[in-house]
Design an enzyme around this catalytic site. Sequence first.
Site, mmCIF file in Angstrom:
data_model
loop_
_atom_site.group_PDB
_atom_site.id
_atom_site.type_symbol
_atom_site.label_atom_id
_atom_site.label_comp_id
_atom_site.label_asym_id
_atom_site.label_seq_id
_atom_site.Cartn_x
_atom_site.Cartn_y
_atom_site.Cartn_z
ATOM 1 N N TYR A 143 23.113 42.121 72.596
ATOM 2 C CA TYR A 143 21.958 41.770 72.571
ATOM 3 C C TYR A 143 21.770 40.072 72.296
ATOM 4 O O TYR A 143 20.840 39.520 72.463
ATOM 5 C CB TYR A 143 20.769 42.465 71.722
ATOM 6 C CG TYR A 143 20.723 43.980 72.213
ATOM 7 C CD1 TYR A 143 21.039 44.384 73.473
ATOM 8 C CD2 TYR A 143 19.579 44.908 71.611
ATOM 9 C CE1 TYR A 143 20.810 45.734 73.919
ATOM 10 C CE2 TYR A 143 19.521 46.048 71.795
ATOM 11 C CZ TYR A 143 20.007 46.393 73.254
ATOM 12 O OH TYR A 143 19.980 47.795 73.550
ATOM 13 N N LYS A 192 32.681 53.112 70.800
ATOM 14 C CA LYS A 192 33.383 53.750 72.094
ATOM 15 C C LYS A 192 34.467 53.196 71.904
ATOM 16 O O LYS A 192 35.219 52.465 72.871
ATOM 17 C CB LYS A 192 32.539 53.045 73.145
ATOM 18 C CG LYS A 192 32.887 53.493 74.549
ATOM 19 C CD LYS A 192 32.448 54.812 74.911
ATOM 20 C CE LYS A 192 32.999 55.421 76.126
ATOM 21 N NZ LYS A 192 32.873 56.804 76.466
ATOM 22 N N ASP A 224 28.811 58.738 73.599
ATOM 23 C CA ASP A 224 28.436 59.760 74.680
ATOM 24 C C ASP A 224 28.330 61.030 73.989
ATOM 25 O O ASP A 224 27.432 61.768 74.176
ATOM 26 C CB ASP A 224 29.184 59.664 75.818
ATOM 27 C CG ASP A 224 30.746 59.559 75.635
ATOM 28 O OD1 ASP A 224 31.135 59.015 74.506
ATOM 29 O OD2 ASP A 224 31.593 59.648 76.501
ATOM 30 N N ASP A 248 20.116 51.292 69.373
ATOM 31 C CA ASP A 248 18.945 51.339 69.960
ATOM 32 C C ASP A 248 18.696 52.739 70.723
ATOM 33 O O ASP A 248 17.635 53.217 70.560
ATOM 34 C CB ASP A 248 19.018 50.163 70.930
ATOM 35 C CG ASP A 248 17.592 49.835 71.482
ATOM 36 O OD1 ASP A 248 16.631 50.255 71.189
ATOM 37 O OD2 ASP A 248 17.471 48.791 72.550
ATOM 38 N N ASP A 252 16.361 56.255 69.015
ATOM 39 C CA ASP A 252 15.173 56.653 69.964
ATOM 40 C C ASP A 252 15.297 58.189 70.264
ATOM 41 O O ASP A 252 14.465 59.039 70.265
ATOM 42 C CB ASP A 252 14.931 56.047 71.187
ATOM 43 C CG ASP A 252 13.903 54.937 71.174
ATOM 44 O OD1 ASP A 252 13.755 54.543 70.063
ATOM 45 O OD2 ASP A 252 13.564 54.210 72.145
#
Length: 356
Positions: A143, A192, A224, A248, A252
Amino acid sequence: MKEYRITLLKGDGIGPEIVNEAVKVLNRAAQKHHFCVRYEEADLGGIAIDKTGVPLPQETVDKCKSADAVLLGAVGGPKWDNQPGSNRPEAGLLGIRGALGLFANLRPAVIFEPLRASSPLKEEIIGEAMDIMVVRELTGGIYFGERGRCEKNGVPAAYDTELYTVPEIERIARVAFELAMKRSKRLCSVDKANVLESSRLWRETVVRVAKEYPEVELNHLYVDNCAMQLVRNPKQFDVIVTSNMFGDILSDEASMISGSIGMLASASLAEGKFGLYEPIHGSAPDIAGQGIANPLATILSVAMMLRYSFDQKEAAEDIERAVGAVLKDNRTPDIYTPGTNRVTCAQMGDLVCQAL
Ligand code: NAD
């Protein structure tokens, strides 16, 4: 008597309604646990645009920096949707996080016993109790990395860059290990590393920091797999630490397991004890001004403030217990179920104060 200075950023929409209830509860907790709170208000978001032309006036940054902690309601609304991107209320939110150096975002995903039925997961998957803490790195990664438009093989293309420095990973890892030490001493680091070089550095660094915390049991999951495990077997998690973008998404996902957006608190921490505390939901323009917003996410954010910025653990637990007790019989419309009392935002605040 200990005194804490808090800057209130009530913001837009339901922001002022929910912050007022949280302040009521904090004042009651202060009375009971013998500390003193002083408040100062500042403008952020749409209200700041209306008054000054910009979503984050310098005066607001200064007032936040001079406080011990900041409590934020929410910002944004249709009135300011036509503002250019850099002058939207939400730009003020990103700006204040940057200006205050808030690098660690803590998002608890907890299910209160009376609200178990609101979870989209089956009872047997949730188990006895669910209490996960997602620690997300907030000021680095993709980001904030280099980005741009370019051409590849003669066609238009775009890129964003995931970049982490070792010190950035070390400091977020330490926040997570410290939290794990205060909880069940289990930490799951998510990356990852099978594909991304930045994730391999993340993992190496977390493993190295782990040596400082021999009591904490550390494991690693690919992002994942973690996304799957959160809905397959959330009970296996206690503290999860991950990068900005993975956090992020996973925070959620984890928080939705608890069933209601009006219940979810968060903390964003800087170095030291300073933090900004806010509910994860937005300004809910559709219900603003009706007095029916659920103030519990903001009240629970105040509990996090007491725990992480002020070391008032007992007062924090007291508020959380009071919220659990009030929920047995009382609900704002967003979490209402037949057989309970339907209460307003202000009544919910009063009930939590009484339960304290
Ligand atoms: P939202 O979270 O404001 O609302 C989504 C839905 O949840 C709405 O139906 C709303 O009524 C309900 N809801 C949210 N909080 C509630 C509460 N405490 N009690 C009862 N119901 C509640 O998200 P949105 O509608 O996508 O966004 C509205 C505005 O908020 C936008 O301008 C958006 O940019 C902004 N926003 C701000 C923040 C923030 O300040 N941190 C976060 C998200 C969105």
